[in-house]
Design a protein around this motif. Structure first.
Motif, PDB file in Angstrom:
ATOM      1  N   GLY A 184       0.311  31.906  42.012  1.00  6.24           N
ATOM      2  CA  GLY A 184       1.037  31.541  42.847  1.00  6.24           C
ATOM      3  C   GLY A 184       1.437  30.094  42.687  1.00  6.24           C
ATOM      4  N   GLY A 185       2.691  29.507  42.479  1.00  5.07           N
ATOM      5  CA  GLY A 185       3.094  28.378  42.415  1.00  5.07           C
ATOM      6  C   GLY A 185       2.286  27.570  41.635  1.00  5.07           C
ATOM      7  N   ARG A 186       2.137  26.032  42.025  1.00  2.00           N
ATOM      8  CA  ARG A 186       1.456  25.205  41.348  1.00  2.00           C
ATOM      9  C   ARG A 186      -0.180  25.252  41.549  1.00  2.00           C
ATOM     10  NH1 ARG A 186       3.886  20.362  39.423  1.00  2.00           N
ATOM     11  NH2 ARG A 186       6.393  20.505  39.726  1.00  2.00           N
ATOM     12  N   THR A 187      -0.557  26.286  42.524  1.00  2.00           N
ATOM     13  CA  THR A 187      -2.074  26.354  42.802  1.00  2.00           C
ATOM     14  C   THR A 187      -2.765  27.293  42.296  1.00  2.00           C
ATOM     15  OG1 THR A 187      -1.459  27.124  45.191  1.00  2.00           O
ATOM     16  CG2 THR A 187      -1.816  24.827  44.757  1.00  2.00           C
ATOM     17  N   GLU A 233      -9.245  29.018  52.710  1.00  2.00           N
ATOM     18  CA  GLU A 233      -7.789  28.313  52.874  1.00  2.00           C
ATOM     19  C   GLU A 233      -6.980  28.523  51.847  1.00  2.00           C
ATOM     20  OE1 GLU A 233      -8.671  24.076  51.288  1.00  2.00           O
ATOM     21  OE2 GLU A 233      -6.503  23.780  51.596  1.00  2.00           O
ATOM     22  N   ASP A 248      -5.425  31.895  53.302  1.00  2.00           N
ATOM     23  CA  ASP A 248      -4.193  31.347  54.457  1.00  2.00           C
ATOM     24  C   ASP A 248      -3.007  30.965  53.735  1.00  2.00           C
ATOM     25  OD1 ASP A 248      -6.181  32.174  56.409  1.00  2.00           O
ATOM     26  OD2 ASP A 248      -6.834  30.078  56.682  1.00  2.00           O
ATOM     27  N   ARG A 249      -3.335  30.024  52.809  1.00  2.00           N
ATOM     28  CA  ARG A 249      -2.037  29.511  51.956  1.00  2.00           C
ATOM     29  C   ARG A 249      -1.217  30.599  51.620  1.00  2.00           C
ATOM     30  NH1 ARG A 249      -4.302  26.621  47.399  1.00  2.00           N
ATOM     31  NH2 ARG A 249      -4.831  25.131  48.596  1.00  2.00           N
ATOM     32  N   LYS A 294      -0.651  33.550  52.659  1.00  2.00           N
ATOM     33  CA  LYS A 294      -0.190  34.451  53.756  1.00  2.00           C
ATOM     34  C   LYS A 294       1.167  33.640  54.144  1.00  2.00           C
ATOM     35  CE  LYS A 294      -4.185  36.842  55.013  1.00  2.00           C
ATOM     36  NZ  LYS A 294      -5.287  37.048  56.001  1.00  2.00           N
ATOM     37  N   THR A 295       0.745  32.380  54.230  1.00  2.00           N
ATOM     38  CA  THR A 295       1.951  31.521  54.599  1.00  2.00           C
ATOM     39  C   THR A 295       3.133  31.480  53.751  1.00  2.00           C
ATOM     40  OG1 THR A 295       0.347  29.912  55.674  1.00  2.00           O
ATOM     41  CG2 THR A 295       2.236  29.069  55.305  1.00  2.00           C
ATOM     42  N   LYS A 296       2.540  31.502  52.575  1.00  2.00           N
ATOM     43  CA  LYS A 296       3.730  31.511  51.544  1.00  2.00           C
ATOM     44  C   LYS A 296       4.514  32.801  51.362  1.00  2.00           C
ATOM     45  CE  LYS A 296       1.598  30.253  47.746  1.00  2.00           C
ATOM     46  NZ  LYS A 296       1.239  29.896  46.296  1.00  2.00           N
ATOM     47  N   ARG A 323       5.209  34.669  53.973  1.00  2.00           N
ATOM     48  CA  ARG A 323       6.090  34.683  55.106  1.00  2.00           C
ATOM     49  C   ARG A 323       7.337  33.770  54.807  1.00  2.00           C
ATOM     50  NH1 ARG A 323       1.779  34.486  58.193  1.00  2.00           N
ATOM     51  NH2 ARG A 323       1.681  36.504  59.403  1.00  2.00           N
ATOM     52  N   ASN A 349      -1.433  39.971  56.223  1.00  2.00           N
ATOM     53  CA  ASN A 349      -2.348  39.354  57.250  1.00  2.00           C
ATOM     54  C   ASN A 349      -3.679  40.043  57.600  1.00  2.00           C
ATOM     55  OD1 ASN A 349      -1.435  36.899  58.181  1.00  2.00           O
ATOM     56  ND2 ASN A 349      -0.178  37.924  60.068  1.00  2.00           N
TER      57      ASN A 349
END
Lengths: 511, 473
Positions: B315-318, B384, B387-388, B390-392, B394, B432
């Protein structure tokens, strides 16, 4: 945070007017159909005819007007509200570009645009920012292209304060940490090593290099030796030269109230008064025809990828609207002459088309491109040239003209279907010095184009004697020599020059 | 036929998406690519569109088939008898076929269907054939809604398979472009045909060259009759549309299509893999590698955890593949993962894709990739990170709601895959519930060597050297 996001999502849904699908109505009894054999289909009597449909005039297109103002530091700002989703996005346009690359450090602008983001800001490393942004489902990206640089962001409304502060820091105080300079140059070298991996992309790259000129910043190729000469300080210097408030246009759109956003932006950039001399004019482009056939021989492909054409023009050229219509008729959509002839009639290509390239600032390329099996290469290239000659030889039919104009005019509304498109376009017009109503001038000009206009601009601007033909394919499978096309044939050498032995100086060192 | 209508009146435009629940997995044996071939025929017009004289055209098309039948018979006999005697007969039939095709073509108004859409301001018109489904989509100014109903219903009600054999050549060219002349296309084809022994996911959606070259019109007709029944088609409409009007037009136009039995699912079940498989593709390119693990279909209770695992990795840059292989070790120019490949309707693959940096090897990249995988099996991902993600997920959903085309496409595909478009939203609840333990559990369960297939490219010269070296030993 998750909870509030669920709530936001629900709001978004209501705003989107989500309507649950009605259960499908019980269909009327199917019509009696004739029995057909396996190979044939039933015939349906009395199919409704599209010719009988009448359309109400299209509703007026709501075209939003962005608010614009200039900050005391000279940065021009555009704001556009849109409350459909709880999202705020924006971008800064910076007058710079790889046209300013020094000849011996080609690739500097591109590397600067990449390390600007990855190298972080004075206060936070790029890696820290990556995590912080992704924790908020936000993103900030940067890049520098031919004649513009950009830093953009997008985030949920609730995070706008934090995200825009980081965004501001990238514009005013990017740090270019050495480890990310190393990462970016490593990647740039890998990209050079891989530039011939995909045969399909070679043709368009070589076509553009030949026409724009290998010795000009419009057409030159970046090699290992250029990357080897670029160091951190080069990037920092490039950044400092071009990233200053008076050289930047900022556009922000989304779920905010303009007055609040304006004061937020004023505060955000209040302390940034960094000054530089105005950016000089871009190096001028001088068109030079390079007629001939250029062949890159690849023994590992079953198809030939080709590009045929010459230098195009500018968007502001008086003949641009008529040329768009002409190019549409030649190779614009599924209905065009090239698709009809080469794809539908001959079955020689899946991918075939033509376009009149026009840039805001420097000329685009007129190109006819596609791919065909090795054996039909010569015939396809010949057919395409014939179609170009035919377009110049006589007027197009009234039907062709109508279809081409209708295609542009009836789909015109899609230029305005999101507020972001409108804002992007207006900012681009401002950046390149075009009038704000340019798109409506274009619309009116297309409405006026006649068959005689199409023939005139085709004769004037589409020049068969100047065609550059680039082919990437397995020449010994063509069945006929390329010389049958009656043009000089030049082999293209795709060898990637090895880096020169290290001379000790790898870029400017830290000052 | 099910319709999903979303009102968005901001601009007078509307997007349409027809999702046909049939794809290349449904291609009969020997006819791989026929779902894709029909997709091309769906642009060739109808009985009312694209012909100057449909009854005469129909007769001419039937004549083409009759001659082709005779030609095939002759070719078949010639093959059996290795007979040169039949050469003349075959040549004569080929000439006759060409004439018959010409006659049929003389009634065609070329590309008329496309012309109507383009001239009426239709944009983004295209279609795609995947393993699980076939999709048709474009957008119109909203005063043309009825035109879409007419055009779309007729291509599924009364398609005419005109210019079939010329289009077969076009489809063959498409394969040359996407697969045969693309090292990465060849790599994916090798990966699929190696990873699957039995299930039709082993075939690329375009089909194999020899199958394409021998398609008959009757085969495409049969596919159409079997799979293009109303109950197998779901339509999404998003934009400046009135649902009441849409419902009325749906009944008027699509109601004409006779119902038919819902076609069967693929019966072949991929047998368990008994160990790692590796396949080499010799190609003139810098190296690429695809690593794939067997995974269950999208209805598995492990599906959400596998999606989260893919985000942890890519996912993304992380994502771990980026931070370790690309950023920190600088082994790769790019490294990606995808949870569901090539489709989710049947058990498929969890895919990794590795692109080494200049001077770095596939071997180094493969090892580093496995190190990450092994760590995920033994060490829980930090909360962390979960959680990140799940936020993404959404936020990604919110952004999908931002375009008519995206809405129409997503809602139909969720409706078909899960029986309810609401799953697009309720899926978030499932994400979630995913815990770090779940991610570790699915990594342990599925990312195992026994279920792994590795496909990689080698440059021609190097592989020759290797061969000589091994022969020398």
């Amino acid at each position: 945070m998750n909870k509030s996001l669920v709530a936001l999502l629900a709001t978004g849904l209501i705003a989107a007017g989500q309507a649950p699908a009605p259960k499908p109505a019980a269909p009327p009894p199917p019509r009696q159909s004739q029995a057909g054999g396996e190979a044939t289909l039933r015939t349906i009597p009395d199919l409704p005819k599209y010719q009988n449909l009448r359309f109400a005039p299209l509703k007026a297109i709501p075209i939003p007007t962005p608010e614009s103002f200039t900050l005391p530091n000279g940065m021009k700002v555009f704001l556009l509200e849109n409350h459909e989703l709880p999202v705020i996005s924006g971008f800064a346009l910076v007058r710079t570009g790889n046209l300013f690359d020094p000849p011996d450090k080609r690739g500097l602008a591109d590397l600067t645009g990449s390390v600007l983001r990855s190298g972080g800001t004075k206060s936070k490393s790029g890696d820290e920012i990556d995590e912080a942004l992704e924790n908020m489902a936000a993103s900030i990206e940067s890049g520098i292209g031919e004649n513009r640089g950009s830093v953009s962001f997008t985030c949920l409304k609730e995070n706008a304060g934090e995200v825009m502060t980081i965004f501001r820091d990238f514009l005013s105080s990017a740090e270019f940490r050495q480890e990310k300079v190393d990462l970016a140059t490593t990647q740039a070298r890998s990209a050079i090593a891989r530039r011939n991996d995909d045969p399909g992309s070679i043709a368009s790259r070589e076509f553009s290099s030949i026409l724009y000129g290998r010795e000009t910043p419009y057409g030159w190729t970046i090699e290992y030796e250029h990357i080897d000469r670029i160091g951190r300080q080069d990037m920092v210097n490039f950044y400092r030269r071009y990233f200053f408030p008076a050289n930047i246009m900022l556009a922000v759109y989304g779920d905010f109230h303009s007055a609040e956003m304006r004061s937020q932006i004023e505060k955000l950039f209040a302390a940034w008064d960094y000054k530089q001399d105005p950016v000089p004019a871009y190096p001028e482009f001088k068109a030079k025809a390079a007629p001939g056939v250029y062949i890159a021989d690849r023994t590992d492909v079953t198809q030939t990828f080709f590009e045929i054409g010459h230098v195009g023009g500018l968007l502001r050229d008086k003949d641009y609207p008529a040329l768009q219509v002409a190019a549409n008729i030649l190779g614009g959509g599924f209905t065009s002459r090239l698709v009809r002839k080469v794809r539908t009639e001959l079955g020689y290509a899946y991918n075939i088309g033509a376009g009149w390239g026009a840039g805001y600032f420097s000329p685009g390329l007129f190109e006819m491109s596609g791919s065909t099996k090795s054996k039909s290469t010569i015939e396809t290239l010949r057919t395409i040239r014939e179609e170009l000659e035919k377009l110049r030889a006589g007027e197009v039919t009234a039907e062709e003209l109508k279809t081409a104009k209708d295609t542009v005019l009836n789909s015109f509304v899609f230029n305005f279907d999101t507020p972001a498109k409108t804002l992007n376009r207006l900012v681009s017009y401002e950046y390149y010095g075009y009038p704000p109503d340019f798109i409506f001038q274009y619309q009116k000009a297309v409405e006026r184009v006649t068959r005689a206009d199409v023939m005139r601009v085709a004769r004037e601007h589409l020049r068969p004697e100047n065609l550059t033909i680039v082919a990437v394919g397995n020449a010994k499978e063509f069945g006929k020599p390329l010389s049958e096309l009656g043009l000089p044939v030049h082999p293209l050498d795709l060898t990637i020059p090895e880096p020169k032995p290290a001379s000790g100086s790898r870029g400017i060192q830290q000052q | 036929m099910h319709f999903i209508v979303v009102e968005r009146h901001d601009a007078p435009v509307v997007s349409f998406h027809s999702y046909v629940n049939a794809g290349s997995v449904d291609d009969p044996s020997g006819e791989t690519g026929i779902a894709h071939m029909f997709e091309h025929m769906a642009f060739k017009g109808t009985e009312a569109i694209g012909s100057t004289n449909y009854p005469a055209e129909r007769a001419a098309l039937e004549q083409v088939e009759k001659v082709y039948d005779r030609l095939q018979q002759a070719q078949r006999l010639a093959a059996d008898h290795n007979g040169k005697a039949m050469k003349e007969q075959i040549q004569a039939l080929e000439a006759e076929l060409e004439k018959a095709v010409e006659k049929a073509n003389s009634f065609v108004v070329p590309n008329e269907y496309d012309r109507i859409v383009e001239a009426n301001g239709g944009v983004g018109m295209n279609a795609s054939t995947g393993e699980d489904s076939t999709n048709y989509f474009y957008s119109f100014p909203s005063n043309r809604i009825e035109l879409w109903f007419l055009l779309e219903s007729q291509r599924f009600l009364a398609p005419v398979f005109r210019e079939f054999y010329k289009e077969r050549d076009v489809v063959r060219e498409e394969r040359r472009m996407r697969v045969e002349s693309s090292p990465q296309g060849m790599l994916l084809e090798a990966l699929l045909s190696t990873a699957f022994a039995a299930h039709p996911y082993k075939n690329m959606p375009g089909g194999w060259a020899s199958d394409i070259e021998n398609f008959r019109l009757s085969e495409a007709v049969k596919f159409y009759k079997t799979y293009y029944v109303p109950g197998n088609i779901t339509i999404g409409i998003a934009g400046d549309v009135d649902p009441v009007q849409a419902k009325r037009l749906a009944a008027k136009y699509f109601g004409m299509i006779p119902p038919g039995p819902i076609p069967p699912l693929v019966r072949t079940v991929e047998p368990p893999q008994q160990g790692e498989k590796r396949v080499q593709v010799i190609a003139q390119t810098q190296p690429y590698m695809a690593v794939a693990y067997k995974r269950p279909d999208q209805h598995s209770p492990d599906d959400p955890a596998l999606d989260v695992l893919a985000e942890v990795l890519a996912g993304g840059r992380t994502g771990l593949l980026y931070t370790e292989l690309v950023r920190d070790k600088q082994l790769a120019l790019g490294a990606f993962a995808e949870s569901t490949f090539p489709g989710g309707k049947y058990p498929g693959l969890f895919l990794f894709y590795l692109i080494p940096n200049r001077g770095k090897t596939l071997d180094e990249n493969e090892k580093a990739c496995y190190q990450i995988i092994e760590r995920l099996k033994t060490k829980k991902v930090e909360q962390e990170v979960i959680d990140r993600i799940k936020t993404k997920l959404r936020a990604q959903l919110i952004r999908k709601l931002d375009s008519n085309t995206g809405l129409a496409a997503e809602l139909t595909s969720y409706h078909v895959a899960f029986g309810d478009w609401r799953k697009l939203f309720t899926e978030l609840e499932e994400y979630n519930k995913v815990t770090a333990d779940d991610v570790m559990r699915v990594a342990r369960k599925y990312l195992v060597a026994e279920g792994r297939t590795v496909a990689y490219t080698s440059a021609p010269a190097a592989s020759k050297d290797e061969k000589q070296a091994s022969e020398g030993q």
